[in-house]
Design a protein around this motif. Structure first.
Motif, PDB file in Angstrom:
ATOM      1  N   MET A 185       0.797  -1.218   0.000  1.00  0.00           N
ATOM      2  CA  MET A 185       0.000   0.000   0.000  1.00  0.00           C
ATOM      3  C   MET A 185       0.839   1.282   0.000  1.00  0.00           C
ATOM      4  O   MET A 185       0.579   2.193  -0.809  1.00  0.00           O
ATOM      5  CB  MET A 185      -0.943  -0.010   1.209  1.00  0.00           C
ATOM      6  N   VAL A 186       1.824   1.374   0.884  1.00  0.00           N
ATOM      7  CA  VAL A 186       2.618   2.606   0.963  1.00  0.00           C
ATOM      8  C   VAL A 186       3.345   2.896  -0.354  1.00  0.00           C
ATOM      9  O   VAL A 186       3.289   4.020  -0.861  1.00  0.00           O
ATOM     10  CB  VAL A 186       3.597   2.546   2.152  1.00  0.00           C
ATOM     11  N   PRO A 187       4.040   1.895  -0.961  1.00  0.00           N
ATOM     12  CA  PRO A 187       4.660   2.167  -2.264  1.00  0.00           C
ATOM     13  C   PRO A 187       3.638   2.533  -3.347  1.00  0.00           C
ATOM     14  O   PRO A 187       3.916   3.370  -4.210  1.00  0.00           O
ATOM     15  CB  PRO A 187       5.365   0.847  -2.607  1.00  0.00           C
ATOM     16  N   LEU A 188       2.449   1.910  -3.294  1.00  0.00           N
ATOM     17  CA  LEU A 188       1.422   2.208  -4.287  1.00  0.00           C
ATOM     18  C   LEU A 188       0.918   3.641  -4.149  1.00  0.00           C
ATOM     19  O   LEU A 188       0.660   4.319  -5.156  1.00  0.00           O
ATOM     20  CB  LEU A 188       0.252   1.222  -4.150  1.00  0.00           C
ATOM     21  N   ILE A 189       0.800   4.128  -2.929  1.00  0.00           N
ATOM     22  CA  ILE A 189       0.413   5.525  -2.714  1.00  0.00           C
ATOM     23  C   ILE A 189       1.429   6.457  -3.365  1.00  0.00           C
ATOM     24  O   ILE A 189       1.074   7.455  -3.995  1.00  0.00           O
ATOM     25  CB  ILE A 189       0.287   5.821  -1.203  1.00  0.00           C
ATOM     26  N   GLY A 190       2.710   6.120  -3.213  1.00  0.00           N
ATOM     27  CA  GLY A 190       3.761   6.912  -3.855  1.00  0.00           C
ATOM     28  C   GLY A 190       3.641   6.897  -5.370  1.00  0.00           C
ATOM     29  O   GLY A 190       3.820   7.931  -6.026  1.00  0.00           O
ATOM     30  N   LYS A 191       3.317   5.732  -5.938  1.00  0.00           N
ATOM     31  CA  LYS A 191       3.165   5.624  -7.394  1.00  0.00           C
ATOM     32  C   LYS A 191       1.981   6.463  -7.880  1.00  0.00           C
ATOM     33  O   LYS A 191       2.069   7.115  -8.935  1.00  0.00           O
ATOM     34  CB  LYS A 191       2.961   4.159  -7.786  1.00  0.00           C
ATOM     35  N   CYS A 241      -8.684   6.917  -6.274  1.00  0.00           N
ATOM     36  CA  CYS A 241      -7.709   5.931  -5.799  1.00  0.00           C
ATOM     37  C   CYS A 241      -7.470   6.085  -4.298  1.00  0.00           C
ATOM     38  O   CYS A 241      -7.452   5.098  -3.556  1.00  0.00           O
ATOM     39  CB  CYS A 241      -6.392   6.079  -6.557  1.00  0.00           C
ATOM     40  N   TYR A 242      -7.293   7.325  -3.849  1.00  0.00           N
ATOM     41  CA  TYR A 242      -7.043   7.565  -2.425  1.00  0.00           C
ATOM     42  C   TYR A 242      -8.253   7.169  -1.574  1.00  0.00           C
ATOM     43  O   TYR A 242      -8.102   6.645  -0.465  1.00  0.00           O
ATOM     44  CB  TYR A 242      -6.691   9.034  -2.190  1.00  0.00           C
TER      45      TYR A 242
END
Length: 287
Positions: A117-123, A141-142
């Motif tokens: 989840m955290v890396p996907l938020i960055g993407k 998305c958020y």
């Protein structure tokens, strides 16, 4: 009956194919090594003699173990992130929930947050900044991510048994995703977490502290222009209640030298909880 046995020697795990047979004289089960297979992480089912490969215990072992090999896990995470992003864009929350449930059964919720989840938020943020997705899609998305985090919180808050923690933001802050992730991770550790929404007046934050009696307070600051407001809030809370206070967020990373209090950077959740337990520090800031 043949099965696999792991033996640890000086921190290294080795895998053996063994079988058990009943010793009629001693009236006990006796274990015999059929074959040494090698270092556990290097062994595949092809290293097992053909006569034993169809054993359910042996096939199940390799079926489960393969998911924890770094290469396999990394490939699964990349695919899951792509599938989740697609479901977010399409507003398909049901499929997103299914992805979460499938991943959690193997790796757990904490891994889902940290590795997926955290890396996907960055993407998603990068895609938004480069105009590859529009603001509406980014918001969708958020919202989907918050929905998944709420699902995890509901699952983890059945029997909270540890600390009570209050999370708040200073006047002017509008973000919720960072505090929601923090709330989720703290809840997974068995804590009761009160996550106050943005635009909560300082007076109501103080009332919440009075009413809920938290063991500590987290103040999250994303924007540099809200640092002064955050400092005033920290001073008020510390003056009236003397609670441990953790201050974090992007603004702290960028302006940690402006805080006239001890700075504790990159503290892990377990480390923070240990500090809360000891209550040795009255004001802590973490970037």
């Amino acid at each position: 009956m043949a099965y696999l046995r792991v033996k640890s020697i000086r921190g290294q795990k080795y895998l053996y194919l063994v079988k058990s047979a009943w010793d009629t004289e001693k009236k006990t089960s006796k274990q015999t090594i059929i074959k040494y297979l090698g270092i556990e992480s290097d062994v595949t089912i092809d290293d097992v003699p053909e006569d034993y490969r169809n054993s359910k215990k042996i096939s199940d072992y390799f079926l489960n173990q393969k998911y924890f090999q770094p290469k396999v896990q990394n490939e699964l995470i990349e695919k899951l992130q792509a599938d989740l992003l697609s479901s977010f864009k399409n507003g398909d929350f049901v499929t997103a929930h299914c992805f979460l449930e499938s991943y959690e059964k193997i790796y757990g919720f904490e891994s889902f947050i940290d590795e997926v989840m955290v890396p996907l938020i960055g993407k998603i943020g990068t895609l938004g900044n480069s105009k590859k997705i529009d603001l509406g899609t980014q918001t969708t998305c958020y919202n989907a991510i918050e929905d998944l985090l709420n699902m995890i919180i509901e699952h983890s808050s059945v029997n909270p048994s540890k600390k009570k923690i209050l999370i708040c933001v200073p006047n002017g802050e509008q973000h919720t995703l960072g505090t929601k992730i923090l709330q989720t991770k703290l809840s997974l550790k068995g804590n009761t977490v009160y996550n106050l929404p943005p635009f909560t007046p300082s007076s109501l934050i103080m009332e919440s502290i009075e009413h809920d009696a938290p063991d500590c307070v987290f103040v999250s600051v994303t924007l540099d222009e809200n640092l002064l407001s955050a400092k005033r809030m920290v001073e008020k809370i510390n003056e009236k209640y003397g609670l441990p206070i953790f201050v974090g967020g992007n603004a702290i990373k960028n302006n940690s030298e402006n805080w006239d209090v001890p700075i504790g950077k990159n503290l892990s959740i377990p480390k923070i909880l240990k500090l809360i337990q000891s209550k040795k520090l009255q004001i802590l800031t973490t970037a």
